[in-house]
Scaffold this active site. Structure first.
Site, PDB file in Angstrom:
ATOM      1  N   CYS A  88       0.490  -5.181  -1.392  1.00  0.00           N
ATOM      2  CA  CYS A  88      -0.848  -4.577  -1.460  1.00  0.00           C
ATOM      3  C   CYS A  88      -1.857  -5.551  -2.085  1.00  0.00           C
ATOM      4  O   CYS A  88      -2.224  -6.527  -1.450  1.00  0.00           O
ATOM      5  CB  CYS A  88      -0.773  -3.245  -2.204  1.00  0.00           C
ATOM      6  SG  CYS A  88      -2.251  -2.252  -1.949  1.00  0.00           S
ATOM      7  N   HIS A 180       3.528   0.003   0.352  1.00  0.00           N
ATOM      8  CA  HIS A 180       4.310   0.006  -0.896  1.00  0.00           C
ATOM      9  C   HIS A 180       5.784   0.323  -0.615  1.00  0.00           C
ATOM     10  O   HIS A 180       6.159   1.497  -0.563  1.00  0.00           O
ATOM     11  CB  HIS A 180       3.731   1.034  -1.878  1.00  0.00           C
ATOM     12  CG  HIS A 180       2.423   0.602  -2.448  1.00  0.00           C
ATOM     13  ND1 HIS A 180       2.335  -0.159  -3.594  1.00  0.00           N
ATOM     14  CD2 HIS A 180       1.157   0.776  -2.006  1.00  0.00           C
ATOM     15  CE1 HIS A 180       1.063  -0.410  -3.856  1.00  0.00           C
ATOM     16  NE2 HIS A 180       0.324   0.135  -2.894  1.00  0.00           N
ATOM     17  N   GLU A 182       8.144   0.041  -2.617  1.00  0.00           N
ATOM     18  CA  GLU A 182       8.839   0.456  -3.845  1.00  0.00           C
ATOM     19  C   GLU A 182       8.861   1.963  -4.046  1.00  0.00           C
ATOM     20  O   GLU A 182       9.626   2.464  -4.855  1.00  0.00           O
ATOM     21  CB  GLU A 182       8.213  -0.246  -5.064  1.00  0.00           C
ATOM     22  CG  GLU A 182       6.789   0.162  -5.431  1.00  0.00           C
ATOM     23  CD  GLU A 182       5.705  -0.602  -4.654  1.00  0.00           C
ATOM     24  OE1 GLU A 182       5.973  -1.041  -3.523  1.00  0.00           O
ATOM     25  OE2 GLU A 182       4.575  -0.735  -5.182  1.00  0.00           O
TER      26      GLU A 182
END
Ligand code: XMP
Length: 545
Positions: A88, A180, A182
């Site tokens: 990002c 993202h 994660e």
């Protein structure tokens, strides 16, 4: 901060934190792949590192690259000769540094999206999505986005609205992604991290609690040396128990733990710790019953911050007095060993203080945003050090809570302790909303014991992050037998959370609540009403005080 020992033992991924709320999740994802990684603020200069990472991940950020004071990546990151992955904002920093174009947006794109993987046919550029192809659901949370690829970069994934959802440098191991991976809403995120840490960075995947124990024991022995003793404070919680067991494995009876019974522990807690640590696990623990002193100092105090301060300061007084006794005893033993010509048996002086600091505390203290504002002062034993001149030893400072639990299991600590919910330092004093007296403590201990017992019996314990009873400072009218009562009220709290920063309340089934309520009002003298706390955090906090 840097730990040369750990870096000499494990390949490390460096995560540079630009302040995203998800940054610590990147650390979790890498650790779950058995790769050691460390997060440092984005202001960290590569030339100041005294260890070499195997790869670098640049996190997201609440900033726009156009903001005044937006954090800037150290350009040396790209010259370090190791792979780089930008997530990002990290992607935008890569673009910013390599002649790409970032378009400002006045609103954030937030939510699910589907990326289409673009196979370039080049093994190096396709490496990030080696095991993934076609359409992949991901989570987006960004304002700005790329409108022109940086020089020498190719697109490796796109969405209809984000033409540069992922990019790769043609020859260098530099990759950037807009989404993202994660967060759990990116279900294939794990494979992406796996490709990065394994295939691209070539990290050894040997970060396990089994290897950690052996290495940590060796490290503790090296630090403490063949002589010298270590002191530790035990709370009954999982962190201090695991740290104590580890210390015991490393240096045996040269480690001495002290548990202070402050009179506001859970029912039978001191007894249980004595049984489990002292008797079952063989750790040297002295339990000091200082409940009278604590309760006398707490008399009439209602203000929660005052309660915290009194408990914190009294703890220090009691602990220091106990340490003085142990030091005196150690000195006597030392002299006796020397006098009888058994110098080799002498264990030395107390030189170290064990502290169960965990990695989230370390992250918090170095985080890019700085420590978050204090909402409540959380008491710990850190303040002891300055006066005591003991050196700090923190064997768990690289670990997350679930890693500490895994470590405890590997070392044979019983499941009921390893999986135990956290318990605050000021104990029941912050769950008795009015003044704390021995009678009030007994009432709350009894109600809490019933509640937790029923939660365990119903099989909910492991689904709840923290459950406890609270004694409210009101009296209510009731009827028991034929008599009117004017008794106290217990509130039941059960929070579900991953990080304790936000939380929701646990939806107990109706029959469970009936049972707990009946048991508490029937069995706990002085209570005639039970209420359920159905507040989330925010706006509430987990504790009531
Ligand atoms: P709150 O109530 O702030 O709690 O939502 C978040 C977590 O912190 C624990 N807590 C404390 N722990 N000393 C501690 O050691 C304290 O004074 C303290 N106050 C809250 C709370 O139990 C929860 O796990």
């Amino acid at each position: 901060m840097a730990d040369p020992f750990i870096h000499s033992q494990y390949d490390t991924i460096l995560i540079l934190d630009f302040g995203s709320q998800y940054s610590h999740l990147i650390t979790r994802r890498c650790r779950e792949l058995n790769v050691y990684c460390e997060m440092l603020p984005c202001t960290q200069k590569i030339k100041d590192l005294d260890w070499k990472p195997k790869g670098i991940i640049l996190s997201g950020s609440p900033y726009s690259v156009y903001d005044d004071g937006a954090p800037r990546v150290d350009p040396d990151v790209f010259e370090a000769g190791v792979p780089v992955l930008g997530i990002c904002y990290g992607l935008q920093e890569i673009a910013w540094n390599h002649g790409g174009k970032v378009d400002p947006h006045d609103h954030r794109e937030y939510g699910s999206a589907t990326i289409s993987i673009v196979k370039t046919g080049d093994k190096h550029m396709d490496a990030l999505f080696e095991d993934v192809s076609g359409e992949v659901p991901v989570w987006m949370s960004h304002g700005d986005q790329l409108s022109k690829a940086p020089v020498d970069f190719e697109v490796v994934a796109r969405t209809p609205t984000a033409p540069f959802a992922a990019i790769a440098h043609r020859t260098k191991p530099i990759y950037g992604i807009q989404f993202h991976p994660e967060v759990t809403h990116s279900p294939r995120g794990k494979e992406l991290f796996e490709s990065f840490v394994s295939n691209i960075c070539k990290c050894r995947r040997d970060w396990t609690m089994e290897t950690f124990i052996d290495k940590e024991i060796k490290r503790i022995r090296d630090i403490v040396g063949p002589k010298g003793r270590v002191l530790g404070a035990i709370s009954g919680g999982v962190d201090s128990s695991v740290a104590a067991k580890l210390m015991h494995e490393a240096i045996g009876d040269r480690f001495h733990a002290v548990m202070v019974d402050n009179g506001v522990l859970r029912a039978d807690e001191a007894k249980q710790v004595d049984q489990m640590l002292n008797k079952d696990l063989g750790v040297n623990v002295t339990i000091v019953d200082a409940s009278d002193l604590f309760l006398s100092r707490l008399e009439g105090v209602e203000d929660p911050e005052k309660k915290r301060k009194i408990i914190g300061n009294t703890f220090i007084n009691v602990f220091e007095a106990e340490v003085a006794k142990l030091e005196e005893q150690a000195e006597k033993e030392e002299l006796a060993a020397l006098a009888s010509g058994k110098a080799h048996e002498a264990k030395g002086k107390f030189e170290f203080l064990l502290q169960g600091t965990l990695y989230p505390d370390v992250i918090e203290s170095i985080s890019f945003k700085g420590p978050s504002a204090t909402i409540k002062t959380h008491h710990n034993v850190g303040g002891l050090l300055e006066d005591m001149k003991l050196k700090l030893i923190e064997p768990l400072r690289e670990l997350f809570k679930d890693e500490v639990r895994a470590l405890g299991r590997v070392m044979g600590i019983p499941e009921h302790l390893v999986g135990r919910h956290p318990f605050p330092g000021p104990g029941l004093a912050i769950r008795i909303l009015g003044p704390v007296t021995r009678d009030q403590v007994k009432i709350l201990q009894h109600a809490d014991k019933i509640y937790i017992e029923e939660i365990r019996n119903a099989g909910f314990y492991d689904q709840i992050s923290q459950a406890f009873a609270v004694l409210l400072p009101v009296r209510a009218v009731g009827v028991q037998g034929d008599k009117r009562t004017y008794d106290q009220v217990i509130a039941l709290r059960a929070a579900q959370t991953t990080d304790f920063m936000t939380a929701t309340w646990f939806p107990f089934p109706f029959d469970f609540l009936c049972k707990v309520s009946n048991r508490i009002t029937n069995e706990v003298a002085g209570v005639n009403r039970v209420v359920l706390d159905i507040s989330s955090k925010p706006p509430a906090t987990i504790e009531w005080l």
